[in-house]
Motif scaffolding. Structure first.
Motif, mmCIF file in Angstrom:
data_model
loop_
_atom_site.group_PDB
_atom_site.id
_atom_site.type_symbol
_atom_site.label_atom_id
_atom_site.label_comp_id
_atom_site.label_asym_id
_atom_site.label_seq_id
_atom_site.Cartn_x
_atom_site.Cartn_y
_atom_site.Cartn_z
ATOM 1 N N PHE A 32 59.406 36.801 49.120
ATOM 2 C CA PHE A 32 58.826 37.083 47.807
ATOM 3 C C PHE A 32 58.179 35.808 47.289
ATOM 4 C CE2 PHE A 32 58.892 37.306 43.148
ATOM 5 C CZ PHE A 32 58.257 38.522 42.951
ATOM 6 N N ASP A 33 56.866 35.843 47.133
ATOM 7 C CA ASP A 33 56.095 34.695 46.659
ATOM 8 C C ASP A 33 55.631 35.004 45.237
ATOM 9 O OD1 ASP A 33 54.172 32.780 46.050
ATOM 10 O OD2 ASP A 33 53.346 32.716 48.075
ATOM 11 N N ALA A 34 56.326 34.449 44.257
ATOM 12 C CA ALA A 34 56.017 34.744 42.851
ATOM 13 C C ALA A 34 54.595 34.319 42.494
ATOM 14 C CB ALA A 34 57.025 34.054 41.938
ATOM 15 N N ASP A 35 54.161 33.159 42.985
ATOM 16 C CA ASP A 35 52.815 32.693 42.665
ATOM 17 C C ASP A 35 51.759 33.653 43.202
ATOM 18 O OD1 ASP A 35 53.851 30.525 41.385
ATOM 19 O OD2 ASP A 35 53.286 29.051 42.898
ATOM 20 N N ALA A 36 51.984 34.161 44.416
ATOM 21 C CA ALA A 36 51.038 35.112 45.002
ATOM 22 C C ALA A 36 51.000 36.399 44.194
ATOM 23 C CB ALA A 36 51.420 35.403 46.450
ATOM 24 N N GLU A 37 52.160 36.834 43.714
ATOM 25 C CA GLU A 37 52.207 38.043 42.892
ATOM 26 C C GLU A 37 51.448 37.842 41.585
ATOM 27 O OE1 GLU A 37 53.357 40.983 43.760
ATOM 28 O OE2 GLU A 37 53.968 40.204 45.722
ATOM 29 N N VAL A 38 51.595 36.664 40.991
ATOM 30 C CA VAL A 38 50.871 36.372 39.750
ATOM 31 C C VAL A 38 49.368 36.386 40.003
ATOM 32 C CG1 VAL A 38 50.380 34.609 38.017
ATOM 33 C CG2 VAL A 38 52.744 35.083 38.681
ATOM 34 N N ARG A 39 48.942 35.815 41.123
ATOM 35 C CA ARG A 39 47.508 35.810 41.438
ATOM 36 C C ARG A 39 46.979 37.236 41.565
ATOM 37 N NH1 ARG A 39 49.015 31.219 44.517
ATOM 38 N NH2 ARG A 39 49.247 32.438 46.418
ATOM 39 N N LYS A 40 47.762 38.106 42.194
ATOM 40 C CA LYS A 40 47.345 39.501 42.320
ATOM 41 C C LYS A 40 47.226 40.160 40.955
ATOM 42 C CE LYS A 40 49.782 40.236 46.720
ATOM 43 N NZ LYS A 40 50.938 40.936 47.342
ATOM 44 N N MET A 41 48.220 39.949 40.112
ATOM 45 C CA MET A 41 48.238 40.594 38.805
ATOM 46 C C MET A 41 47.185 40.033 37.859
ATOM 47 S SD MET A 41 52.299 41.332 38.046
ATOM 48 C CE MET A 41 52.913 39.676 38.372
ATOM 49 N N GLN A 42 46.702 38.802 38.146
ATOM 50 C CA GLN A 42 45.682 38.186 37.309
ATOM 51 C C GLN A 42 44.290 38.295 37.913
ATOM 52 O OE1 GLN A 42 46.847 34.135 36.419
ATOM 53 N NE2 GLN A 42 48.460 34.774 35.013
ATOM 54 N N GLY A 43 44.197 38.863 39.113
ATOM 55 C CA GLY A 43 42.909 39.018 39.762
ATOM 56 C C GLY A 43 42.131 40.189 39.193
ATOM 57 N N SER A 44 40.949 40.407 39.725
ATOM 58 C CA SER A 44 40.100 41.497 39.256
ATOM 59 C C SER A 44 40.840 42.830 39.328
ATOM 60 C CB SER A 44 38.827 41.566 40.111
ATOM 61 O OG SER A 44 38.017 42.643 39.701
ATOM 62 N N GLY A 45 40.914 43.530 38.201
ATOM 63 C CA GLY A 45 41.629 44.803 38.160
ATOM 64 C C GLY A 45 43.128 44.662 38.067
ATOM 65 N N GLU A 47 46.972 44.021 36.705
ATOM 66 C CA GLU A 47 47.651 44.656 35.581
ATOM 67 C C GLU A 47 47.846 43.740 34.368
ATOM 68 O OE1 GLU A 47 52.280 44.671 36.537
ATOM 69 O OE2 GLU A 47 51.105 45.159 38.314
ATOM 70 N N LEU A 48 47.705 42.434 34.556
ATOM 71 C CA LEU A 48 47.911 41.514 33.435
ATOM 72 C C LEU A 48 46.616 41.070 32.760
ATOM 73 C CD1 LEU A 48 50.696 39.134 34.792
ATOM 74 C CD2 LEU A 48 50.942 41.167 33.379
ATOM 75 N N VAL A 49 45.480 41.406 33.352
ATOM 76 C CA VAL A 49 44.194 40.890 32.853
ATOM 77 C C VAL A 49 43.927 41.308 31.411
ATOM 78 C CG1 VAL A 49 41.692 40.910 33.177
ATOM 79 C CG2 VAL A 49 43.205 40.773 35.172
ATOM 80 N N GLU A 50 44.137 42.570 31.096
ATOM 81 C CA GLU A 50 43.844 43.053 29.745
ATOM 82 C C GLU A 50 44.718 42.355 28.701
ATOM 83 O OE1 GLU A 50 43.784 47.222 27.134
ATOM 84 O OE2 GLU A 50 44.074 47.283 29.311
ATOM 85 N N ALA A 51 46.010 42.234 28.981
ATOM 86 C CA ALA A 51 46.916 41.597 28.029
ATOM 87 C C ALA A 51 46.571 40.120 27.842
ATOM 88 C CB ALA A 51 48.361 41.743 28.500
ATOM 89 N N ILE A 52 46.187 39.463 28.909
ATOM 90 C CA ILE A 52 45.833 38.047 28.810
ATOM 91 C C ILE A 52 44.536 37.870 28.034
ATOM 92 C CG2 ILE A 52 45.089 36.043 30.167
ATOM 93 C CD1 ILE A 52 47.193 36.812 32.247
ATOM 94 N N PRO A 62 35.505 40.818 34.029
ATOM 95 C CA PRO A 62 35.824 42.028 34.793
ATOM 96 C C PRO A 62 35.795 41.821 36.306
ATOM 97 C CG PRO A 62 34.311 42.515 33.000
ATOM 98 C CD PRO A 62 34.402 41.031 33.079
ATOM 99 N N ASP A 63 34.879 40.976 36.779
ATOM 100 C CA ASP A 63 34.733 40.821 38.230
ATOM 101 C C ASP A 63 35.698 39.802 38.842
ATOM 102 O OD1 ASP A 63 33.297 38.874 36.804
ATOM 103 O OD2 ASP A 63 32.052 38.410 38.543
ATOM 104 N N LYS A 64 36.155 38.856 38.039
ATOM 105 C CA LYS A 64 37.033 37.811 38.571
ATOM 106 C C LYS A 64 38.456 37.866 38.039
ATOM 107 C CE LYS A 64 33.360 34.438 39.454
ATOM 108 N NZ LYS A 64 32.855 33.066 39.158
#
Length: 204
Positions: A32-45, A47-52, A62-64
């Protein structure tokens, strides 16, 4: 069947932690790589992008997804902003980690990749700690080869991290990455066998 034994994998900058994490994964150990999970959640689309974006206007596109430089500029040096960001990210990571634990509940061993385990805490979430280490000259050469890295930046980062010698002293296991990769891989496999045999199991 007993629950998985959780190894906390950590190490200072340039020590080869990601390489060793990949070696554990190649041996069949869930990582389990927490940093990698954060990158996924902060990437395009993600789940955390809207809240951030709502909390930090102009820090995403939207694209990045999350623009790390822009977000960092808003958060840097502001404890309140940092707490707001952590309040968004940390629960999401905890949810992903819980799902990971459930998905891999039958594995005898699993690895939590925690870069700042000693600096920010995390030892309470693992059973044993594995520190990845290499000689200081090897570390320096690796880090200074990174794009945009300078001696000043490297020294600053080192000053923020627990010294390698202290990490090794606190570790349950130390993996040497200052040797040829195949030897490091053998050491990882040997460690897995040692731990798994004590539990009467092997990941593969």
């Amino acid at each position: 069947m007993s629950r998985p034994l959780i190894l906390g994998l950590t190490g200072s900058i340039g020590m080869g932690k990601s390489t060793v994490a990949a070696m554990f994964a190649a041996e069949g150990v869930p990582v389990f790589d927490a940093d990698a999970e954060v990158r996924k959640m902060q990437g395009s689309g993600g789940e955390l992008v809207e809240a951030i974006e709502q909390a930090f206007p102009g820090s995403t596109t939207p694209d990045k997804g999350v623009l790390r430089k822009e977000l960092g500029a808003q958060v840097f040096g502001n404890a309140g902003m940092l707490a707001t960001l952590e309040g968004i990210v940390h629960p999401a990571v905890a949810h992903r980690r819980a799902a990971f634990l459930t998905e891999n509940a039958e594995a005898p061993i699993m690895v939590f990749d925690i870069p700042l385990l000693f600096e920010k805490g995390g030892a309470e979430t693992v059973d044993e700690v594995v520190v990845v280490s290499a000689p200081a000259d090897v570390q320096r050469e690796r880090v200074l080869a990174r794009p945009g890295m300078t001696t000043e930046k490297f020294v600053h980062i080192l000053g923020l991290q627990v010294p390698d010698a202290e990490k090794r002293a606190l570790a349950d296991h130390v993996i040497d990455t200052g040797q040829p990769l195949e030897d490091t891989a053998k050491d990882v496999a040997t460690l897995i066998d040692k731990i798994a045999s004590n539990r009467g199991e092997r990941p593969l």
